[in-house]
Structure formats: C-alpha cells, structure tokens
Design a protein around this motif. Structure first.
Motif, PDB file in Angstrom:
ATOM      1  N   THR A   1       0.818  -1.029  -0.106  1.00 22.68           N
ATOM      2  CA  THR A   1       0.119   0.097  -0.079  1.00 22.68           C
ATOM      3  C   THR A   1       0.911   1.167   0.095  1.00 22.68           C
ATOM      4  O   THR A   1       1.949   1.451   0.860  1.00 22.68           O
ATOM      5  N   TYR A   2       0.699   2.228  -0.971  1.00 24.17           N
ATOM      6  CA  TYR A   2       0.975   3.527  -0.736  1.00 24.17           C
ATOM      7  C   TYR A   2      -0.033   4.512  -0.529  1.00 24.17           C
ATOM      8  O   TYR A   2      -1.212   4.187  -0.800  1.00 24.17           O
ATOM      9  N   PHE A   3       0.333   5.546  -0.071  1.00 25.42           N
ATOM     10  CA  PHE A   3      -0.795   6.836   0.160  1.00 25.42           C
ATOM     11  C   PHE A   3      -0.479   8.205  -0.297  1.00 25.42           C
ATOM     12  O   PHE A   3       0.541   8.319  -0.776  1.00 25.42           O
ATOM     13  N   THR A   4      -1.937   8.775  -0.593  1.00 27.38           N
ATOM     14  CA  THR A   4      -1.699  10.056  -0.987  1.00 27.38           C
ATOM     15  C   THR A   4      -2.524  10.753   0.085  1.00 27.38           C
ATOM     16  O   THR A   4      -3.433  10.347   0.734  1.00 27.38           O
TER      17      THR A   4
ATOM     18  N   MET B   1       6.632  -3.052  -8.309  1.00 23.82           N
ATOM     19  CA  MET B   1       5.948  -1.673  -9.396  1.00 23.82           C
ATOM     20  C   MET B   1       6.912  -0.511  -9.228  1.00 23.82           C
ATOM     21  O   MET B   1       7.202  -0.251  -8.007  1.00 23.82           O
ATOM     22  N   ASN B   2       7.132  -0.024 -10.227  1.00 23.45           N
ATOM     23  CA  ASN B   2       7.764   1.267 -10.084  1.00 23.45           C
ATOM     24  C   ASN B   2       6.898   2.627  -9.900  1.00 23.45           C
ATOM     25  O   ASN B   2       5.807   2.517 -10.037  1.00 23.45           O
ATOM     26  N   ALA B   3       7.601   3.972  -9.454  1.00 22.81           N
ATOM     27  CA  ALA B   3       6.696   4.985  -9.533  1.00 22.81           C
ATOM     28  C   ALA B   3       5.726   5.309 -10.523  1.00 22.81           C
ATOM     29  O   ALA B   3       4.764   5.658 -10.306  1.00 22.81           O
ATOM     30  N   LYS B   4       6.352   5.231 -11.567  1.00 23.87           N
ATOM     31  CA  LYS B   4       5.595   5.661 -12.865  1.00 23.87           C
ATOM     32  C   LYS B   4       4.318   4.709 -12.861  1.00 23.87           C
ATOM     33  O   LYS B   4       3.121   5.340 -13.231  1.00 23.87           O
ATOM     34  N   GLU B   5       4.456   3.355 -12.852  1.00 22.34           N
ATOM     35  CA  GLU B   5       3.549   2.533 -12.793  1.00 22.34           C
ATOM     36  C   GLU B   5       2.356   2.715 -11.827  1.00 22.34           C
ATOM     37  O   GLU B   5       1.221   2.494 -11.828  1.00 22.34           O
ATOM     38  N   CYS B   6       2.782   2.772 -10.512  1.00 27.30           N
ATOM     39  CA  CYS B   6       2.123   3.090  -9.447  1.00 27.30           C
ATOM     40  C   CYS B   6       1.234   4.440  -9.627  1.00 27.30           C
ATOM     41  O   CYS B   6       0.121   4.576  -9.207  1.00 27.30           O
ATOM     42  N   ALA B   7       1.955   5.503 -10.182  1.00 25.61           N
ATOM     43  CA  ALA B   7       1.309   6.620 -10.736  1.00 25.61           C
ATOM     44  C   ALA B   7      -0.209   6.374 -11.486  1.00 25.61           C
ATOM     45  O   ALA B   7      -1.280   7.115 -11.374  1.00 25.61           O
TER      46      ALA B   7
ATOM     47  N   ALA C   1      13.170  18.474   8.025  1.00 22.93           N
ATOM     48  CA  ALA C   1      14.124  17.454   8.234  1.00 22.93           C
ATOM     49  C   ALA C   1      15.009  16.928   7.029  1.00 22.93           C
ATOM     50  O   ALA C   1      15.897  16.151   7.149  1.00 22.93           O
ATOM     51  N   GLY C   2      14.681  17.356   5.803  1.00 21.01           N
ATOM     52  CA  GLY C   2      15.160  16.696   4.625  1.00 21.01           C
ATOM     53  C   GLY C   2      14.820  15.396   4.252  1.00 21.01           C
ATOM     54  O   GLY C   2      15.566  14.793   3.547  1.00 21.01           O
ATOM     55  N   LYS C   3      13.704  14.795   4.923  1.00 26.27           N
ATOM     56  CA  LYS C   3      13.287  13.599   4.799  1.00 26.27           C
ATOM     57  C   LYS C   3      12.503  13.402   3.520  1.00 26.27           C
ATOM     58  O   LYS C   3      12.122  12.032   3.207  1.00 26.27           O
ATOM     59  N   VAL C   4      11.997  14.541   2.677  1.00 25.08           N
ATOM     60  CA  VAL C   4      11.169  14.361   1.441  1.00 25.08           C
ATOM     61  C   VAL C   4      12.061  14.443   0.512  1.00 25.08           C
ATOM     62  O   VAL C   4      12.985  15.158   0.193  1.00 25.08           O
ATOM     63  N   ARG C   5      11.744  13.256  -0.444  1.00 21.00           N
ATOM     64  CA  ARG C   5      12.817  13.228  -1.667  1.00 21.00           C
ATOM     65  C   ARG C   5      12.106  13.005  -3.132  1.00 21.00           C
ATOM     66  O   ARG C   5      10.958  12.735  -3.220  1.00 21.00           O
ATOM     67  N   LEU C   6      12.833  13.561  -4.085  1.00 24.65           N
ATOM     68  CA  LEU C   6      12.365  13.227  -5.314  1.00 24.65           C
ATOM     69  C   LEU C   6      12.602  12.121  -6.007  1.00 24.65           C
ATOM     70  O   LEU C   6      13.837  11.720  -6.023  1.00 24.65           O
ATOM     71  N   GLU C   7      11.699  11.212  -6.666  1.00 22.10           N
ATOM     72  CA  GLU C   7      12.137   9.967  -7.117  1.00 22.10           C
ATOM     73  C   GLU C   7      11.812  10.054  -8.506  1.00 22.10           C
ATOM     74  O   GLU C   7      10.690  10.388  -9.013  1.00 22.10           O
ATOM     75  N   GLY C   8      12.560   9.287  -9.487  1.00 21.74           N
ATOM     76  CA  GLY C   8      12.223   9.261 -10.834  1.00 21.74           C
ATOM     77  C   GLY C   8      11.331   7.908 -11.215  1.00 21.74           C
ATOM     78  O   GLY C   8      10.997   7.285 -10.423  1.00 21.74           O
ATOM     79  N   LYS C   9      11.209   7.706 -12.459  1.00 23.49           N
ATOM     80  CA  LYS C   9       9.983   6.904 -12.974  1.00 23.49           C
ATOM     81  C   LYS C   9      10.562   5.184 -12.457  1.00 23.49           C
ATOM     82  O   LYS C   9       9.802   4.393 -12.247  1.00 23.49           O
ATOM     83  N   ASP C  10      11.741   4.930 -12.519  1.00 22.00           N
ATOM     84  CA  ASP C  10      12.262   3.643 -12.099  1.00 22.00           C
ATOM     85  C   ASP C  10      12.435   3.277 -10.447  1.00 22.00           C
ATOM     86  O   ASP C  10      12.782   2.171 -10.232  1.00 22.00           O
ATOM     87  N   TYR C  11      11.879   4.395  -9.784  1.00 19.69           N
ATOM     88  CA  TYR C  11      11.974   4.131  -8.266  1.00 19.69           C
ATOM     89  C   TYR C  11      10.985   2.886  -7.894  1.00 19.69           C
ATOM     90  O   TYR C  11       9.958   2.760  -8.401  1.00 19.69           O
ATOM     91  N   LEU C  12      11.455   2.158  -6.985  1.00 23.65           N
ATOM     92  CA  LEU C  12      10.610   0.965  -6.820  1.00 23.65           C
ATOM     93  C   LEU C  12       9.920   1.420  -5.602  1.00 23.65           C
ATOM     94  O   LEU C  12      10.421   1.492  -4.542  1.00 23.65           O
ATOM     95  N   MET C  13       8.576   1.416  -5.920  1.00 17.36           N
ATOM     96  CA  MET C  13       7.662   1.920  -4.512  1.00 17.36           C
ATOM     97  C   MET C  13       7.695   0.991  -3.312  1.00 17.36           C
ATOM     98  O   MET C  13       7.550  -0.233  -3.569  1.00 17.36           O
TER      99      MET C  13
END
Length: 368
Positions: A284-287, A302-308, A342-354
């Motif tokens: 599970t991921y959340f919005t 699944m990667n970030a792009k697929e999850c989107a 705290a610098g804990k938010v990150r930007l991930e690309g399409k291949d990032y594994l959710m």
C-alpha cells in the motif's frame, strides 16, 4: 488495481457464512450442498491503522481505504473435474481468481451435514486439491496434443521450449504436485500465463472451528491443517465463521469489547484479509492532504511511474517525478512541514521501486 481471492471448499464447511461476514452481504447460506451456484463477489476493505494516523494528522474531508475482492465459489465435490456437482462451471470460476482461500471444516456437529458423512480435514483438502490438479492436467494435455507433433516436425525452438515445459508440468501434476510448488522461472511463467492454471495460484487454508476452539487455541483437526500447510509451504489460519458473522453485525466500538471478552487480539477476518493481501504480493502507498487521505494498492516490484497510473492513466503518461516521504518519518516528525524541514522528503524518478508505506505526490504533465 483489481485482484480477487476466491473462497473455495466442500459443501457445508462454512464458506458462505465466512463470506457473509467478510462482506456483510447476506447471501444464501443454506445447510445443503450447492446452496451457492453463481459466484458472489464482495469488495473487502483492507484494515490499515496507518490510514487512521494520516486522518488524524491531515483532518481531510474524506478518507478512502484500499480494498480488494473476495469471490464465494460454490462448493466443490469429488469428480468436479469430470462435471460432478456442476463442477466444470465452478472450476471455471476458480480459474479467474488470483489467489485461493480454501475453507476447511474443523469441527464436529451432527446437525450440519458433511458431504462424506465424516469430518476429515486432510481428506477434504485433498479432494479439492486433486480436482484442481485434474482440471489443470486436462488443459496441459490438450495443449500438448495441439502443438506436440507440429513442434517436432517443424523443429521450432519456441514451440519445443513450450512443449518441454508442458511435459515437465504434466509429470509434476501426475505426481499430485501443484504448479506453485514447481521450480519455474519468470520466462517459463510467461509461457504458461495464458493457461491460467489453478494450481499455480497461491493458496491459504482457513480452518473453520467452533467458538470453544478459539479459546482453546484450536483442536486436533486444526493441528492437522496447520501441519499440512507447513509441509506444502502454504499459509493457514484458524477462524470461527460463526463468531465472525456475529462480529460483522456489531458497531466498531462493540466489536472491540466482544473481542476482548473472547481474549482475541485481532478478528479472524482481519487476519484473513491481511494474509490474503500479503499472499497476493500486494502493498500500500498513500496520498494525503486536507481534501483526501487515500490508500492505494500496488503489486510489489512496481515502479513509481506504474504506481502513478493506478490513480489515473494521465499520471503515468505524463509522469515527471514522485515526491515521496515515508510513513515512519511522518509519524516521527508529526507534520509534513517538519518532515520537509528535516530533509526527509525526496524526489524519485520513474524507475524508483515503490515501497509499502510511501506517501506520494506525483508531478505530471500531459500536453494536449
């Protein structure tokens, strides 16, 4: 994403009672074989305390949990693969599900008819499993008959590879070994994917007991089922369908009181839903925001792009980046603003594994 777990078992083992409790859907649960003929489908909410935490943090206008489907499939009997008891119709329904939940009777009750006249959970399991194996064996044999001669005559590499795999599966099934227990690589799985083999699907055994056995932590029947599942490297849990049916009628606050009185930390149904969710390889991921907090189901890997794309096809088509923070970081820092500081938010690309528990904001752009 839509995935389904099929509830199967012999007649009068408690399948429909369990299904009624899961979905709070009052279908016929009669005390005779074939009370369920057409499959009943119900959408089940996946219990997740994390969503409640997000709701407390964001105070959204609405909160939407994730869910998946359970299908109640009519009771199978010995000879189903040869059409006994409307068996072929039932087997075709099982073939369409993604995982199998096999309910096994683990209680004695002279007022509830057993299809064979005697309670024997291992025999019951094997009756079902043999019918599933025979059904798959027929499909494999038909395919071998169709491509066998042609593959050898033309010496086509792809067809010969498929034929060798089919013969390997046939040999395994003839030894009563289900496909899920075979060592099959990803390429071979692609070859047989269109066959939708029943015995390739993951399985969880549900030992249905009387109320007294819940307090006693089971009985000798349950022990047999647990040992069988362990040897097969499958999952198994114990539930009392009658208790779950009663729980399903209570408001949430009264449920907790009832469970405490029984000395149960978690209902059997919550255990079943979580186990089945895990069995299907789901996470599970959340919005999250002031308008809505929502849980989304995705398949592990699944990667970030697929999850989107699970949210909307435009999100996948125009994917730019995923802004991600972990649930654990949000809990630690209390607010989204503090997580960012705290610098804990990150930007991930399409291949990032959710990852399970990721909280996401997708950046996308779809040009006209």
């Amino acid at each position: 994403m839509s995935l389904t777990a099929g509830i199967v078992g012999l007649p009068n083992v408690g399948k429909s009672t369990l299904f009624n409790a899961i979905t709070k859907k009052n279908i016929l649960a009669a005390n005779y074989p074939f009370a369920t003929i057409d499959p009943n489908v119900g959408v089940v909410i996946v219990p997740d305390i994390r969503l409640q935490t997000l709701e407390n943090i964001y105070s959204p206008e609405r909160t939407i949990p994730t869910s998946f489907e359970f299908t109640d499939i009519a009771g199978l009997v010995k000879g189903a693969s040869e059409g006994e008891g409307l068996g072929n119709k039932f087997l075709s329904h099982i073939r369409q599900v993604d995982a199998i939940v096999e309910v096994v009777r683990c209680f004695d009750d002279e007022n509830i008819i057993h299809v064979d006249g005697k309670v024997d959970p291992i025999k019951d399991i094997e009756v079902i499993n043999v019918e599933l194996i025979l059904s798959d064996l027929e499909i494999i044999q038909n395919r071998i008959n169709k491509i066998g001669k042609k593959a050898k005559m033309t010496n086509n590499k792809e067809e010969l590879k498929e034929l060798n795999l089919l013969n390997k599966i046939k040999e395994s099934l003839e030894k009563n070994i289900p496909v899920r227990k075979m060592l099959i690589d990803e390429e071979e799985k692609k070859i047989i994917s269109s066959f939708n083999l029943i015995t390739e699907k993951p399985i969880i055994y549900v030992a249905n007991v009387k109320e007294i056995d819940i307090n006693n932590k089971g009985n000798s029947y349950v022990d047999q089922v647990m040992e069988y599942a362990k040897n097969e490297k499958s999952e198994a849990i114990m539930v009392c369908a009658k208790i779950e049916s009663e729980l399903s009628e209570l408001p949430d606050d009264e449920k907790e009181i009832f469970l405490n009185e029984l000395g149960i930390a978690e209902s059997g149904l919550d255990q079943l839903v979580k186990k089945t969710y895990s069995l299907l390889g789901l996470a599970t991921y959340f919005t999250a925001g002031s308008d809505e907090c929502r849980a989304w189901t995705f398949k592990k890997g699944m990667n970030a792009k697929e999850c989107a794309g699970i949210i909307h096809s435009d999100f996948e088509k125009g994917f730019i980046k995923a802004e991600i923070m972990s649930y654990s970081d949000l809990v630690q820092y209390k607010t989204e603003k503090a997580v960012k500081e705290a610098g804990k938010v990150r930007l991930e690309g399409k291949d990032y594994l959710m990852q399970d528990g990721d909280i996401c904001y997708f950046r996308f752009n779809v040009s006209k």
